[in-house]
Write a protein that holds these residues in place. Structure first.
Motif, PDB file in Angstrom:
ATOM      1  N   UNK A 386       0.801  -1.214   0.000  1.00 18.51           N
ATOM      2  CA  UNK A 386       0.000   0.000   0.000  1.00 18.51           C
ATOM      3  C   UNK A 386       0.837   1.268   0.000  1.00 18.51           C
ATOM      4  N   UNK A 387       2.113   1.146   0.319  1.00 21.33           N
ATOM      5  CA  UNK A 387       2.963   2.329   0.420  1.00 21.33           C
ATOM      6  C   UNK A 387       3.592   2.735  -0.906  1.00 21.33           C
ATOM      7  N   UNK A 388       3.333   1.957  -1.970  1.00 15.83           N
ATOM      8  CA  UNK A 388       3.920   2.267  -3.273  1.00 15.83           C
ATOM      9  C   UNK A 388       2.840   2.275  -4.344  1.00 15.83           C
ATOM     10  N   UNK A 389       3.169   2.877  -5.473  1.00 20.11           N
ATOM     11  CA  UNK A 389       2.246   2.921  -6.600  1.00 20.11           C
ATOM     12  C   UNK A 389       2.253   1.594  -7.352  1.00 20.11           C
ATOM     13  N   UNK A 390       1.344   1.457  -8.328  1.00 22.37           N
ATOM     14  CA  UNK A 390       1.215   0.216  -9.112  1.00 22.37           C
ATOM     15  C   UNK A 390       2.542  -0.188  -9.731  1.00 22.37           C
ATOM     16  N   UNK A 391       3.286   0.782 -10.236  1.00 21.72           N
ATOM     17  CA  UNK A 391       4.505   0.494 -10.981  1.00 21.72           C
ATOM     18  C   UNK A 391       5.611  -0.114 -10.124  1.00 21.72           C
ATOM     19  N   UNK A 392       5.467  -0.036  -8.798  1.00 18.63           N
ATOM     20  CA  UNK A 392       6.477  -0.602  -7.902  1.00 18.63           C
ATOM     21  C   UNK A 392       5.925  -1.725  -7.026  1.00 18.63           C
ATOM     22  N   UNK A 393       4.623  -2.008  -7.137  1.00 18.61           N
ATOM     23  CA  UNK A 393       3.995  -2.974  -6.236  1.00 18.61           C
ATOM     24  C   UNK A 393       4.512  -4.394  -6.459  1.00 18.61           C
ATOM     25  N   UNK A 394       4.802  -4.730  -7.707  1.00 24.06           N
ATOM     26  CA  UNK A 394       5.325  -6.064  -8.000  1.00 24.06           C
ATOM     27  C   UNK A 394       6.667  -6.309  -7.342  1.00 24.06           C
ATOM     28  N   UNK A 395       7.581  -5.354  -7.484  1.00 22.42           N
ATOM     29  CA  UNK A 395       8.917  -5.549  -6.938  1.00 22.42           C
ATOM     30  C   UNK A 395       8.892  -5.530  -5.404  1.00 22.42           C
ATOM     31  N   UNK A 396       7.995  -4.749  -4.805  1.00 22.52           N
ATOM     32  CA  UNK A 396       7.883  -4.722  -3.346  1.00 22.52           C
ATOM     33  C   UNK A 396       7.325  -6.045  -2.828  1.00 22.52           C
ATOM     34  N   UNK A 397       6.297  -6.566  -3.498  1.00 21.06           N
ATOM     35  CA  UNK A 397       5.748  -7.870  -3.119  1.00 21.06           C
ATOM     36  C   UNK A 397       6.795  -8.965  -3.286  1.00 21.06           C
ATOM     37  N   UNK A 398       7.500  -8.932  -4.417  1.00 13.37           N
ATOM     38  CA  UNK A 398       8.532  -9.928  -4.683  1.00 13.37           C
ATOM     39  C   UNK A 398       9.652  -9.888  -3.663  1.00 13.37           C
ATOM     40  N   UNK A 399      10.053  -8.682  -3.256  1.00 10.00           N
ATOM     41  CA  UNK A 399      11.119  -8.550  -2.262  1.00 10.00           C
ATOM     42  C   UNK A 399      10.687  -9.159  -0.931  1.00 10.00           C
ATOM     43  N   UNK A 400       9.431  -8.952  -0.552  1.00  7.72           N
ATOM     44  CA  UNK A 400       8.921  -9.503   0.705  1.00  7.72           C
ATOM     45  C   UNK A 400       8.922 -11.032   0.679  1.00  7.72           C
ATOM     46  N   UNK A 401       8.445 -11.620  -0.423  1.00  4.24           N
ATOM     47  CA  UNK A 401       8.416 -13.085  -0.533  1.00  4.24           C
ATOM     48  C   UNK A 401       9.822 -13.650  -0.707  1.00  4.24           C
ATOM     49  N   UNK A 402      10.681 -12.893  -1.364  1.00  2.00           N
ATOM     50  CA  UNK A 402      12.078 -13.302  -1.515  1.00  2.00           C
ATOM     51  C   UNK A 402      12.741 -13.395  -0.150  1.00  2.00           C
ATOM     52  N   UNK A 403      12.473 -12.404   0.702  1.00  2.00           N
ATOM     53  CA  UNK A 403      13.029 -12.423   2.059  1.00  2.00           C
ATOM     54  C   UNK A 403      12.523 -13.634   2.827  1.00  2.00           C
ATOM     55  N   UNK A 404      11.253 -13.989   2.621  1.00  5.26           N
ATOM     56  CA  UNK A 404      10.701 -15.162   3.297  1.00  5.26           C
ATOM     57  C   UNK A 404      11.421 -16.436   2.844  1.00  5.26           C
ATOM     58  N   UNK A 405      11.730 -16.512   1.550  1.00  8.64           N
ATOM     59  CA  UNK A 405      12.454 -17.677   1.030  1.00  8.64           C
ATOM     60  C   UNK A 405      13.861 -17.750   1.597  1.00  8.64           C
ATOM     61  N   UNK A 406      14.521 -16.584   1.700  1.00  6.84           N
ATOM     62  CA  UNK A 406      15.869 -16.551   2.268  1.00  6.84           C
ATOM     63  C   UNK A 406      15.823 -16.976   3.733  1.00  6.84           C
ATOM     64  N   UNK A 407      14.807 -16.523   4.456  1.00 10.24           N
ATOM     65  CA  UNK A 407      14.656 -16.935   5.847  1.00 10.24           C
ATOM     66  C   UNK A 407      14.500 -18.434   5.977  1.00 10.24           C
ATOM     67  N   UNK A 408      13.742 -19.036   5.058  1.00 13.14           N
ATOM     68  CA  UNK A 408      13.564 -20.488   5.079  1.00 13.14           C
ATOM     69  C   UNK A 408      14.870 -21.210   4.778  1.00 13.14           C
ATOM     70  N   UNK A 409      15.609 -20.715   3.786  1.00 13.79           N
ATOM     71  CA  UNK A 409      16.864 -21.362   3.409  1.00 13.79           C
ATOM     72  C   UNK A 409      17.888 -21.303   4.540  1.00 13.79           C
TER      73      UNK A 409
END
Length: 476
Positions: A386-409
Motif C-alpha cells: 500500500x505504500x507504493x504505486x502500481x509500478x512498484x507494487x510487484x517488486x515490493x511484493x517480490x522482495x517480501x516473498x524473496x526475504x521469506x524464502x531466504x529466511x527459510x533457506x
C-alpha cells in the motif's frame, strides 16, 4: 480496476479471486504432496543420496526467480508473468511425471520451481492491485485458506497416489489445475498497461541469480553435502558475496534495476522485509521438525503428525481474514506486534512442553503460532504494497516473498545443524527417541529465539496509519 462490490465469490471480482486461489493451490499443494511420496520415488528410480535435491532445487529456483519476475511484472504487467509461471509449472509437472531417473527428476523440479517463482508473488500482487487496503486482509484470508486446505489434502493425495496408483500422479494432478487456472485468468483478468520503452536489467538479473544461487546453495547443502568448514562451502559463499557486491554497484547505475536501492532507504519496507525473513525461518523450523518430533518420539503415523502440523495453517487464514478490522483501527505496527506476541507465546509453550511429547499440545501450540502469523504476514505485506504505486507494487511484493524464502533457506541450515549435532552425539542417532526429543526441543528453542528477534523488526516499524501509508503511494 478496483471495484466497490465487496470481497467474495459472488462479487464482480469473484471469478478473479477464484482464479487466484486455484493458482495459489498449485504452489500450496506442491509444498506438501511430495514428502509422502519420496520412499516410492526412491524405490522406483533409486538415488537415495540425491533425493534431498528434489526439495533443494525447487526452493532454489523458486527463490532466485522471484525478484526477476516481480520486476518484469511492473514493466509488462502481471497477467503475462503469471501465465508464464503457470505454463512453466505445467511443463515441469508433465516432465516430472515422465522422469526416468533421479537426476532427470531433479532437473525437471527446477523447471517447476521457476514456475512457482512467478505464480505465488503474482497472485498476491494482483490481489493488491484489484482490492483496497480495507479489502486485502479478507482477500489474504481467502488465499491463506488455500494453504490450510492444502496442508491436509497434499499429504493425503501423496500417500494415496504412492500406495494405490503411482507416485507419478502427484505431478500429473497439477495438469488440470494449471489448465483451469490459466483459462480463468485469460478469460476473467484484464489489466491496462501503459506502454512505454523499457530497458531490461540483464546484468543485474544474472548477478542476482548467480549470487543468491550460490548463497542459498551454501546454506542448503552446508553440513549436508559438504562440511561447513570446507573448500566447497567457502567457495560457494565467496562466489555469492562477490556476485552480490557486483549486483549492488550495477543496480545503482541501472535505468530500471531488478531491485531498486530505494527500497532499503524506507523504514517501512526494510522492517517488513525483516519480518518476512523471520516468518520464513519460523515456518521452516516448525514444518520441518514437528512431524519428525511426533513420529520419532511417540511413534504416531505420518497422517496424524501432518494433521497436528495442519493446525498451524488453520489458524493463519482465520487471523489473516480478521486482521483488516484490526489494522484499520489500530494501525499496521500494533497489529503486527499483537501477532508476534502470540507467535512468541506459542513457540515458548512448544519449547517448554517438548520434553513430554503430546499430539494435542503440539496442535494447540501450532494453532496459536499460526493465528499469530496471520496477524504478522498479511498486514506487513499489505502495508508494504500500500505504500507504493502500481509500478512498484510487484517488486515490493517480490522482495517480501524473496526475504521469506531466504529466511527459510537460512533456517533450514541453522536448525539442521542444531539437530544434527545432538543426534550425532546419541548412540543410536536418529533412531533414539530420547535424542529426537532433545534435538527437536533444541530446534523449537531456536524457533522461539527467532520469534523474539522478529519482535525487534516489528518494534522498528513506523507508527503509520493506513491513511498515511496510502497517501505516500498516491504522491508517487
Amino acid at each position: 480496476m478496483t471495484a466497490v462490490d465487496g470481497v467474495g465469490f459472488r462479487s464482480k471480482r469473484g471469478p478473479i479471486l477464484i482464479a487466484l486461489m486455484v493458482t495459489t493451490g498449485l504452489v500450496a499443494i506442491e509444498a506438501t504432496i511430495l514428502a509422502t511420496a519420496v520412499p516410492s520415488i526412491v524405490k522406483d528410480l533409486g538415488g537415495f543420496a540425491q533425493f534431498p535435491w528434489l526439495f533443494s532445487i525447487y526452493l532454489l529456483s523458486q527463490a532466485v526467480s522471484v525478484p526477476i519476475y516481480a520486476k518484469l511484472s511492473d514493466m509488462v504487467g502481471r497477467k503475462p508473468i503469471i501465465l508464464i509461471g503457470i505454463s512453466l509449472f505445467l511443463v515441469g509437472s508433465i516432465l516430472c511425471g515422465f522422469a526416468w531417473s533421479m537426476p532427470a527428476l531433479i532437473a525437471f523440479r527446477a523447471v517447476q520451481g521457476l514456475g512457482a517463482g512467478a505464480v505465488q508473488p503474482m497472485a498476491l500482487t494482483i490481489a493488491g492491485d484489484i482490492y483496497t487496503v480495507a479489502e486485502r486482509a479478507k482477500t489474504q484470508g481467502y488465499l491463506a485458506s488455500v494453504w490450510a486446505i492444502s496442508s491436509v489434502v497434499g499429504p493425503t493425495l501423496g500417500g494415496l497416489f504412492s500406495e494405490f496408483v503411482s507416485w507419478r500422479w502427484i505431478f500429473f494432478v497439477n495438469v488440470p489445475i494449471c489448465v483451469v487456472a490459466g483459462w480463468m485468468l485469460i478469460r476473467r483478468f484484464h489489466e491496462t498497461i501503459e506502454k512505454r520503452p523499457h530497458r531490461i536489467d540483464v546484468p543485474g538479473a544474472v548477478l542476482l541469480t548467480v549470487g543468491m544461487s550460490a548463497i542459498i546453495l551454501a546454506f542448503l547443502e552446508g553440513g549436508q553435502a559438504w562440511a561447513w568448514v570446507s573448500p566447497e562451502s567457502f567457495g560457494a559463499f565467496a562466489l555469492g558475496l562477490a556476485a552480490l557486491v557486483a549486483f549492488y554497484f550495477v543496480e545503482k547505475r541501472a535505468a530500471e534495476p531488478i531491485i531498486p536501492m530505494w527500497i532499503f532507504s524506507r523504514r517501512l519496507l526494510v522492517t517488513t522485509t525483516l519480518l518476512g525473513l523471520g516468518v520464513g525461518a519460523m515456518l521452516i523450523g516448525l514444518t520441518s521438525y514437528i512431524p519428525t518430533y511426533l513420529e520419532g518420539s511417540i511413534n504416531v503415523s505420518p497422517l496424524v503428525s501432518g494433521l497436528a502440523l495442519a493446525a498451524l495453517t488453520l489458524g493463519w487464514p482465520v487471523s489473516a481474514s480478521l486482521s483488516g478490522r484490526l489494522y484499520l483501527r489500530i494501525g499496521f505496527r500494533a497489529t503486527v506486534l499483537i501477532g508476534l506476541s502470540l507467535a512468541v507465546l506459542g513457540t515458548l509453550a512448544l519449547t517448554l512442553s517438548a520434553s513430554a511429547p503430546s499430539i494435542a499440545m503440539v496442535a494447540i501450540c501450532c494453532f496459536v503460532i499460526g493465528f499469530g502469523m496471520g496477524w504478522v504476514a498479511a498486514p506487513s505485506l499489505i502495508a508494504a504494497q500500500s505504500s507504493v504505486a502500481w509500478s512498484d507494487r510487484g517488486v515490493v511484493t517480490g522482495t517480501n516473498l524473496f526475504a521469506r524464502s531466504i529466511g527459510s533457506a537460512v533456517g533450514v541450515a541453522v536448525f539442521g545443524a542444531i539437530a544434527n549435532a545432538i543426534l550425532a552425539a546419541a548412540p543410536e542417532g536418529e533412531h533414539d527417541p530420547a535424542a529426537i526429543v532433545a534435538a527437536s526441543g533444541a530446534v523449537f528453542t531456536a524457533v522461539a529465539v527467532c520469534a523474539v528477534l522478529t519482535v525487534a523488526a516489528g518494534l522498528l516499524m513506523p507508527r503509520s496509519r493506513v491513511e498515511d501509508v496510502e497517501l505516500v503511494a498516491t504522491r508517487e
